[in-house]
Write a protein that holds these residues in place. Structure first.
Motif, PDB file in Angstrom:
ATOM      1  N   TYR A  43       0.817  -1.217   0.000  1.00 19.89           N
ATOM      2  CA  TYR A  43       0.000   0.000   0.000  1.00 19.89           C
ATOM      3  C   TYR A  43       0.850   1.266   0.000  1.00 19.89           C
ATOM      4  N   GLU A  44       2.047   1.194  -0.578  1.00 23.49           N
ATOM      5  CA  GLU A  44       2.989   2.310  -0.509  1.00 23.49           C
ATOM      6  C   GLU A  44       2.466   3.577  -1.182  1.00 23.49           C
ATOM      7  N   ASN A  45       1.530   3.449  -2.094  1.00 19.25           N
ATOM      8  CA  ASN A  45       1.016   4.614  -2.804  1.00 19.25           C
ATOM      9  C   ASN A  45      -0.231   5.197  -2.153  1.00 19.25           C
ATOM     10  N   GLU A  46      -0.613   4.688  -0.989  1.00 18.68           N
ATOM     11  CA  GLU A  46      -1.789   5.178  -0.278  1.00 18.68           C
ATOM     12  C   GLU A  46      -1.380   5.933   0.988  1.00 18.68           C
ATOM     13  N   GLU A  47      -2.323   6.715   1.511  1.00 23.83           N
ATOM     14  CA  GLU A  47      -2.141   7.301   2.843  1.00 23.83           C
ATOM     15  C   GLU A  47      -2.140   6.151   3.826  1.00 23.83           C
ATOM     16  N   LEU A  48      -1.114   6.092   4.672  1.00 19.62           N
ATOM     17  CA  LEU A  48      -0.898   4.889   5.476  1.00 19.62           C
ATOM     18  C   LEU A  48      -0.576   5.249   6.918  1.00 19.62           C
ATOM     19  N   SER A  49      -1.118   4.469   7.853  1.00 17.63           N
ATOM     20  CA  SER A  49      -0.744   4.594   9.263  1.00 17.63           C
ATOM     21  C   SER A  49      -0.432   3.209   9.805  1.00 17.63           C
ATOM     22  N   ILE A  50       0.405   3.170  10.825  1.00 15.16           N
ATOM     23  CA  ILE A  50       0.737   1.914  11.506  1.00 15.16           C
ATOM     24  C   ILE A  50       0.476   2.120  12.985  1.00 15.16           C
ATOM     25  N   THR A  51      -0.381   1.285  13.569  1.00 14.06           N
ATOM     26  CA  THR A  51      -0.772   1.431  14.962  1.00 14.06           C
ATOM     27  C   THR A  51      -0.496   0.137  15.698  1.00 14.06           C
ATOM     28  N   VAL A  52       0.182   0.242  16.830  1.00 18.84           N
ATOM     29  CA  VAL A  52       0.529  -0.928  17.626  1.00 18.84           C
ATOM     30  C   VAL A  52      -0.132  -0.793  18.990  1.00 18.84           C
ATOM     31  N   THR A  53      -0.747  -1.862  19.469  1.00 16.22           N
ATOM     32  CA  THR A  53      -1.470  -1.790  20.732  1.00 16.22           C
ATOM     33  C   THR A  53      -1.339  -3.092  21.507  1.00 16.22           C
ATOM     34  N   GLY A  54      -1.478  -2.990  22.826  1.00 17.59           N
ATOM     35  CA  GLY A  54      -1.408  -4.171  23.677  1.00 17.59           C
ATOM     36  C   GLY A  54      -1.613  -3.779  25.122  1.00 17.59           C
ATOM     37  N   HIS A  55      -1.755  -4.779  25.976  1.00 15.80           N
ATOM     38  CA  HIS A  55      -2.053  -4.552  27.391  1.00 15.80           C
ATOM     39  C   HIS A  55      -1.073  -5.339  28.247  1.00 15.80           C
ATOM     40  N   SER A  56      -0.540  -4.696  29.289  1.00 11.17           N
ATOM     41  CA  SER A  56       0.327  -5.357  30.268  1.00 11.17           C
ATOM     42  C   SER A  56       1.588  -5.892  29.591  1.00 11.17           C
ATOM     43  N   LEU A  57       1.847  -7.190  29.668  1.00  7.28           N
ATOM     44  CA  LEU A  57       2.977  -7.762  28.938  1.00  7.28           C
ATOM     45  C   LEU A  57       2.894  -7.377  27.465  1.00  7.28           C
ATOM     46  N   GLY A  58       1.675  -7.419  26.897  1.00  6.24           N
ATOM     47  CA  GLY A  58       1.490  -7.028  25.504  1.00  6.24           C
ATOM     48  C   GLY A  58       1.805  -5.569  25.260  1.00  6.24           C
ATOM     49  N   ALA A  59       1.608  -4.726  26.274  1.00  4.99           N
ATOM     50  CA  ALA A  59       1.956  -3.308  26.154  1.00  4.99           C
ATOM     51  C   ALA A  59       3.468  -3.127  26.124  1.00  4.99           C
ATOM     52  N   ALA A  60       4.179  -3.926  26.895  1.00  6.89           N
ATOM     53  CA  ALA A  60       5.639  -3.867  26.868  1.00  6.89           C
ATOM     54  C   ALA A  60       6.167  -4.259  25.491  1.00  6.89           C
ATOM     55  N   ILE A  61       5.615  -5.341  24.923  1.00  5.81           N
ATOM     56  CA  ILE A  61       6.017  -5.761  23.585  1.00  5.81           C
ATOM     57  C   ILE A  61       5.591  -4.704  22.567  1.00  5.81           C
ATOM     58  N   THR A  62       4.424  -4.088  22.782  1.00  3.51           N
ATOM     59  CA  THR A  62       3.970  -3.001  21.914  1.00  3.51           C
ATOM     60  C   THR A  62       5.002  -1.890  21.833  1.00  3.51           C
ATOM     61  N   THR A  63       5.551  -1.500  22.966  1.00  6.97           N
ATOM     62  CA  THR A  63       6.532  -0.415  23.004  1.00  6.97           C
ATOM     63  C   THR A  63       7.782  -0.776  22.203  1.00  6.97           C
ATOM     64  N   LEU A  64       8.312  -1.977  22.450  1.00  6.25           N
ATOM     65  CA  LEU A  64       9.498  -2.421  21.710  1.00  6.25           C
ATOM     66  C   LEU A  64       9.199  -2.512  20.219  1.00  6.25           C
ATOM     67  N   ASN A  65       8.050  -3.090  19.888  1.00  5.19           N
ATOM     68  CA  ASN A  65       7.700  -3.326  18.496  1.00  5.19           C
ATOM     69  C   ASN A  65       7.474  -2.018  17.733  1.00  5.19           C
ATOM     70  N   ALA A  66       6.827  -1.042  18.372  1.00  6.52           N
ATOM     71  CA  ALA A  66       6.583   0.238  17.706  1.00  6.52           C
ATOM     72  C   ALA A  66       7.898   0.957  17.411  1.00  6.52           C
ATOM     73  N   ILE A  67       8.819   0.934  18.365  1.00  5.64           N
ATOM     74  CA  ILE A  67      10.140   1.526  18.147  1.00  5.64           C
ATOM     75  C   ILE A  67      10.833   0.821  16.985  1.00  5.64           C
ATOM     76  N   ASP A  68      10.756  -0.499  16.988  1.00  8.14           N
ATOM     77  CA  ASP A  68      11.390  -1.328  15.961  1.00  8.14           C
ATOM     78  C   ASP A  68      10.813  -1.019  14.575  1.00  8.14           C
TER      79      ASP A  68
END
Length: 398
Positions: free
Chosen positions: A212-237
């Protein structure tokens, strides 16, 4: 949605948090429900040979967890399931297994998914949204993920922070050993983790970004607790290694501290990354690990306080029940729907969100609302009656 960039933090949520903006409330609940779907679909039935997997396929996930109708409908297609392994942190002779599976894949668990907005979703949201949702620890079962949660040592996140020629940068940010291991570990004995959760998600997001490189694009990462910790690492990555100039937004709910001050400053320096932590004041998890062992907070913080809600059993005795309610993701979304700000004493449901959802997995609502406790269960524990009258476990996993 014309203001999606503002809601995704393009302007660092300036003027939207105190008091909480109406559209941002809806936005946060939208992504919180994506994270909640990872809990609702998770198979924690110890008698099932598919324990630790999703009960539902990618095609039916949203409809099966109640996100296929009305206001709750998610106009997305799930494109990939994500699996993680904890085996690399288990000492020799430590026989703790993930759930009860005896097969060679028993160290791998389903931990989330990647989804992308459908064409209808694009028309409604104003862009092609790619979502990554991460599951937190399942508290009702004995899982190897608990081993990861207590690994408090800080390690250099070299797989995330490396130069183009694969050489380590100087002064690499340090992150929680357990979270990093869960995100980056492989298990050659498991068909689900011949590649790490990190490699799985980066490969899928990169593929979608290219599609979808030619479209308006967003990337959203979400999670809770342990999943929130992985969310933080993954979003940075993702922001650093995959997204290019596309905006990457992380909404971690009830997130523990993930890394040191270098991680915080490095994340804030990424031009295409925005992180908004949602924290409930009586929840102890976001305050740990404590600062004195080298941890710091990544991103901006939205504070809510579940003690202000007149719907919740805040006055009931029992410290464990209180802490469980304070940490629960549905309680978090209930607070987002009704918080009036950190300085206000009142609570009012600005968003019409069914309070019955609070009791999906706990005893959180006052008795006067007549909502059964922990009502989100699989019908008959998966047992189905056959034509001859006998009963059989209809065992599936994905």
């Amino acid at each position: 949605m014309e203001n999606w960039k503002v809601l995704s933090g393009d302007q660092e949520w300036e003027g939207l948090l105190e008091p909480l903006d109406y559209d941002l409330r809806r936005y946060l609940i939208h992504y919180g429900e994506m994270a909640e779907a990872t809990y609702d679909a998770f198979n924690n039935n110890r008698t099932s040979k598919y324990a630790g997997f999703s009960r539902y396929s990618k095609d039916e996930l949203f409809s099966k967890v109640g996100l296929g109708k009305g206001k709750a409908e998610k106009k997305y297609t799930v494109t990939k399931f994500l699996y993680a392994t904890s085996s690399s942190l288990v000492p020799d002779g430590f026989l703790l297994k993930s759930l009860s599976r005896e097969d060679k894949n028993s160290e791998s668990n389903w931990i989330g998914f990647v989804a992308v907005a459908t064409d209808e979703g694009v028309r409604e949201m104003g862009r092609r949204d790619i979502v990554v949702a991460w599951r937190g620890t399942i508290e009702s079962i004995l899982s190897m993920e608990w081993v990861n949660d207590i690994q408090l040592g800080l390690v250099e996140a070299t797989k995330i922070f490396k130069t183009g020629d694969d050489h380590k940068e100087k002064d690499v940010p340090k992150v929680h050993q357990g979270f990093y291991s869960l995100y980056t570990s492989i298990d050659s004995g498991s068909i689900y983790n011949k590649t790490s959760a990190r490699d799985q998600v980066l490969e899928e997001v990169k593929k979608l970004v290219n599609t979808y490189e030619n479209e308006e694009l967003s990337i959203t990462v979400t999670g809770h607790s342990l999943g929130a910790a992985i969310t933080t690492l993954n979003a940075i990555d993702i922001a650093r290694n995959v997204a290019g100039n596309h905006l990457v937004t992380a909404f971690p709910f009830a997130c523990p501290r993930v890394g040191n001050s270098k991680l915080r400053t490095t994340a804030s320096d990424l031009h295409n990354l925005r992180v908004l932590r949602i924290e409930n004041i009586p929840d102890v998890v976001p305050d740990h690990p404590i600062n004195i062992v080298g941890y710091d907070v990544v991103g901006k913080v939205l504070k809510v306080d579940s003690q202000k809600s007149p719907y919740l059993k805040n006055g009931q005795p029992g410290i464990m029940s209180f802490l469980s309610r304070a940490h629960n993701l549905e309680v978090y979304m209930h607070m987002v729907a009704g918080t009036q700000g950190s300085k206000a004493l009142e609570f009012k449901l600005v968003i019409e969100r069914d309070i019955a959802l609070v009791n999906k997995g706990l005893d959180g609502l006052k008795e006067e609302y007549s909502v059964p406790t922990s009502w989100w269960v699989q019908a008959n524990q998966g047992m189905v009656q056959l034509p001859n009258g006998s009963w059989q476990l209809m065992d599936v996993g994905y």
